[in-house]
Design a protein around this motif. Structure first.
Motif, PDB file in Angstrom:
ATOM      1  N   ARG A 121      34.804 129.200  63.388  1.00  0.00           N
ATOM      2  CA  ARG A 121      34.035 130.442  63.333  1.00  0.00           C
ATOM      3  C   ARG A 121      34.956 131.658  63.419  1.00  0.00           C
ATOM      4  NH1 ARG A 121      32.401 134.324  66.330  1.00  0.00           N
ATOM      5  NH2 ARG A 121      33.359 133.451  68.210  1.00  0.00           N
ATOM      6  N   VAL A 122      35.941 131.582  64.317  1.00  0.00           N
ATOM      7  CA  VAL A 122      36.910 132.675  64.434  1.00  0.00           C
ATOM      8  C   VAL A 122      37.709 132.813  63.141  1.00  0.00           C
ATOM      9  CG1 VAL A 122      38.954 133.502  65.668  1.00  0.00           C
ATOM     10  CG2 VAL A 122      37.072 132.442  66.946  1.00  0.00           C
ATOM     11  N   ALA A 123      38.091 131.670  62.563  1.00  0.00           N
ATOM     12  CA  ALA A 123      38.845 131.697  61.303  1.00  0.00           C
ATOM     13  C   ALA A 123      38.011 132.324  60.184  1.00  0.00           C
ATOM     14  CB  ALA A 123      39.263 130.278  60.920  1.00  0.00           C
ATOM     15  N   ASP A 124      36.710 132.052  60.174  1.00  0.00           N
ATOM     16  CA  ASP A 124      35.837 132.626  59.151  1.00  0.00           C
ATOM     17  C   ASP A 124      35.742 134.145  59.293  1.00  0.00           C
ATOM     18  OD1 ASP A 124      35.349 130.142  58.078  1.00  0.00           O
ATOM     19  OD2 ASP A 124      33.463 129.834  59.162  1.00  0.00           O
ATOM     20  N   VAL A 125      35.691 134.615  60.548  1.00  0.00           N
ATOM     21  CA  VAL A 125      35.655 136.064  60.783  1.00  0.00           C
ATOM     22  C   VAL A 125      36.931 136.706  60.246  1.00  0.00           C
ATOM     23  CG1 VAL A 125      35.670 137.858  62.565  1.00  0.00           C
ATOM     24  CG2 VAL A 125      34.130 135.905  62.787  1.00  0.00           C
ATOM     25  N   ILE A 126      38.066 136.078  60.535  1.00  0.00           N
ATOM     26  CA  ILE A 126      39.350 136.617  60.068  1.00  0.00           C
ATOM     27  C   ILE A 126      39.400 136.605  58.544  1.00  0.00           C
ATOM     28  CG2 ILE A 126      41.844 136.255  60.057  1.00  0.00           C
ATOM     29  CD1 ILE A 126      41.498 134.957  62.851  1.00  0.00           C
ATOM     30  N   ARG A 127      38.936 135.501  57.946  1.00  0.00           N
ATOM     31  CA  ARG A 127      38.977 135.375  56.491  1.00  0.00           C
ATOM     32  C   ARG A 127      38.141 136.457  55.813  1.00  0.00           C
ATOM     33  NH1 ARG A 127      37.426 130.584  56.411  1.00  0.00           N
ATOM     34  NH2 ARG A 127      39.469 129.606  56.467  1.00  0.00           N
TER      35      ARG A 127
END
Length: 203
Positions: A176-182
């Protein structure tokens, strides 16, 4: 530490007439272990009760450590009740500067507040006025991030998002954190600021 104490004890100038003793414990960077050791130090482990002028022989005079902020916070909350001084060589959390909460805590390293202020000034220097921020979900990371967000606001920097995760978090949370960054990186004129552990990276 052993070397330093032996040098002091063997010196005729540093502490003449005084010999320092020590016990070394390994907290294993674990809060439960740090709390257990803090209680052991506070209670004393010597079964002999000293009377008269020698009563100080059974008391812990000071604690050196811990190297981590979170264990240091736990230790300080316990031994601070007994006014036992604690000196850390590596715990940098800005929260430990609060003398109301940690009256007997001291350190030989600067607070993270200086790092947060410098980081915000660096971001402003490079003209990055719109950023995302990620930190370790720990006392060190969360307090460090809070300090940075305050400093960034003072510098007029817009923080689009602030996320926290820990290395043992489930894959779904990290994803989820990676998706926010992406999603953020797909936008124009962006900078990713990473505040985790003792490392800051600019991508």
């Amino acid at each position: 530490m052993i070397f330093a104490i032996e040098e002091i004890n063997n010196s005729t100038e540093l502490l003449p007439g005084i010999k320092l003793g020590y016990q070394i414990y390994d907290s294993c960077a674990s809060v439960p272990m740090a709390v257990r050791l803090a209680f052991q130090l506070s209670n004393g482990q010597d079964p002999v009760f000293y009377k008269g002028s020698n009563c100080s022989q059974s008391a812990v005079i000071a604690v050196v450590g811990d190297s981590g902020s979170t264990p240091s916070i736990s230790i300080s909350r316990i031994i601070g009740t007994f006014n036992i001084p604690q000196v850390s060589h590596f715990a940098t959390c800005a929260c430990l500067s609060d003398k109301k909460q940690f009256p007997s805590f001291f350190r030989t390293i600067p607070s993270d507040q200086f790092q947060a202020d410098a980081l915000a000034k660096m971001v402003k220097h490079f003209g990055w006025t719109w950023i995302g921020a990620v930190c370790s979900n720990s006392d060190y990371g969360n307090y460090g991030m809070a300090s940075f967000l305050d400093a960034a606001q003072r510098e007029g920097i817009c923080v689009e998002y602030s996320e926290a995760f820990y290395r043992t978090d489930p894959r779904t949370k990290i994803q989820r954190v990676a998706d926010v960054i992406r999603r953020f990186l797909h936008q124009k004129f962006c900078c990713f600021l990473y505040y985790c552990g003792a490392t800051q990276k600019n991508v």
